[in-house]
Design a protein around this motif. Structure first.
Motif, PDB file in Angstrom:
ATOM      1  N   THR A  68     -40.650 -16.730   1.486  1.00  0.00           N
ATOM      2  CA  THR A  68     -42.037 -17.188   1.486  1.00  0.00           C
ATOM      3  C   THR A  68     -42.908 -16.460   0.464  1.00  0.00           C
ATOM      4  O   THR A  68     -43.636 -17.095  -0.285  1.00  0.00           O
ATOM      5  N   ALA A  69     -42.836 -15.148   0.432  1.00  0.00           N
ATOM      6  CA  ALA A  69     -43.721 -14.375  -0.446  1.00  0.00           C
ATOM      7  C   ALA A  69     -43.248 -14.337  -1.894  1.00  0.00           C
ATOM      8  O   ALA A  69     -44.053 -14.102  -2.793  1.00  0.00           O
ATOM      9  N   PHE A  70     -41.969 -14.553  -2.109  1.00  0.00           N
ATOM     10  CA  PHE A  70     -41.416 -14.446  -3.463  1.00  0.00           C
ATOM     11  C   PHE A  70     -40.741 -15.738  -3.892  1.00  0.00           C
ATOM     12  O   PHE A  70     -39.687 -15.728  -4.522  1.00  0.00           O
ATOM     13  N   LYS A  71     -41.348 -16.884  -3.546  1.00  0.00           N
ATOM     14  CA  LYS A  71     -40.764 -18.199  -3.857  1.00  0.00           C
ATOM     15  C   LYS A  71     -40.473 -18.386  -5.336  1.00  0.00           C
ATOM     16  O   LYS A  71     -39.513 -19.037  -5.701  1.00  0.00           O
ATOM     17  N   GLU A  72     -41.360 -17.823  -6.158  1.00  0.00           N
ATOM     18  CA  GLU A  72     -41.236 -18.051  -7.598  1.00  0.00           C
ATOM     19  C   GLU A  72     -40.085 -17.269  -8.234  1.00  0.00           C
ATOM     20  O   GLU A  72     -39.681 -17.566  -9.349  1.00  0.00           O
ATOM     21  N   LEU A  73     -39.545 -16.307  -7.522  1.00  0.00           N
ATOM     22  CA  LEU A  73     -38.454 -15.499  -8.068  1.00  0.00           C
ATOM     23  C   LEU A  73     -37.116 -16.213  -7.909  1.00  0.00           C
ATOM     24  O   LEU A  73     -36.956 -17.076  -7.050  1.00  0.00           O
ATOM     25  N   GLY A  74     -36.164 -15.816  -8.727  1.00  0.00           N
ATOM     26  CA  GLY A  74     -34.810 -16.351  -8.618  1.00  0.00           C
ATOM     27  C   GLY A  74     -34.075 -15.709  -7.451  1.00  0.00           C
ATOM     28  O   GLY A  74     -34.575 -14.781  -6.804  1.00  0.00           O
ATOM     29  N   GLY A  75     -32.870 -16.194  -7.187  1.00  0.00           N
ATOM     30  CA  GLY A  75     -32.085 -15.739  -6.048  1.00  0.00           C
ATOM     31  C   GLY A  75     -31.829 -14.247  -6.024  1.00  0.00           C
ATOM     32  O   GLY A  75     -32.012 -13.595  -4.994  1.00  0.00           O
TER      33      GLY A  75
END
Length: 116
Positions: A68-75
């Protein structure tokens, strides 16, 4: 003439490639499941029941936070954020486990989420 043969064979080639991708995906998922079982067995052998419950609870929280908080990051970046959170939380609760153990618990939370 060669273009006609390629055009005629194209549907068959597409079906073959799709089947190969499906088999590879199945093998990868089976491998992850096997790793999950082995990681859980290893973790179970080295911690108390209460610690295991806490580790899995915190791992689930870490996974949810990363999603939720880091949606924009990759896996991989999400995993690192989740790992950092989980290690801090477990440390503050006096539970000392390796990063690899916590990562296995986070990955289990991910697989549980995917299987729902």
């Amino acid at each position: 003439m060669p273009e006609t043969i390629l055009q005629a064979a194209q549907p068959y080639l597409n079906a073959i490639v799709t089947a190969i991708i499906g088999v590879l995906a199945t093998m990868i998922i089976a491998g992850l499941k096997t790793m999950q079982v082995k990681a859980n067995e290893w973790l179970d052998a080295r911690t108390t029941a209460a610690q295991r419950e806490t580790i899995h609870k915190v791992a689930g929280e870490a996974f949810a936070l990363a999603q939720t908080a880091f949606k924009e990051l990759g896996g991989q970046a999400k995993l690192e954020e989740a790992l950092s959170y989980a290690l801090k939380q477990l440390g503050s609760r006096g539970i000392s486990v390796s990063a690899q153990e916590v990562q296995a618990a986070i990955e289990q939370a991910y697989l549980d989420y995917k299987n729902k």
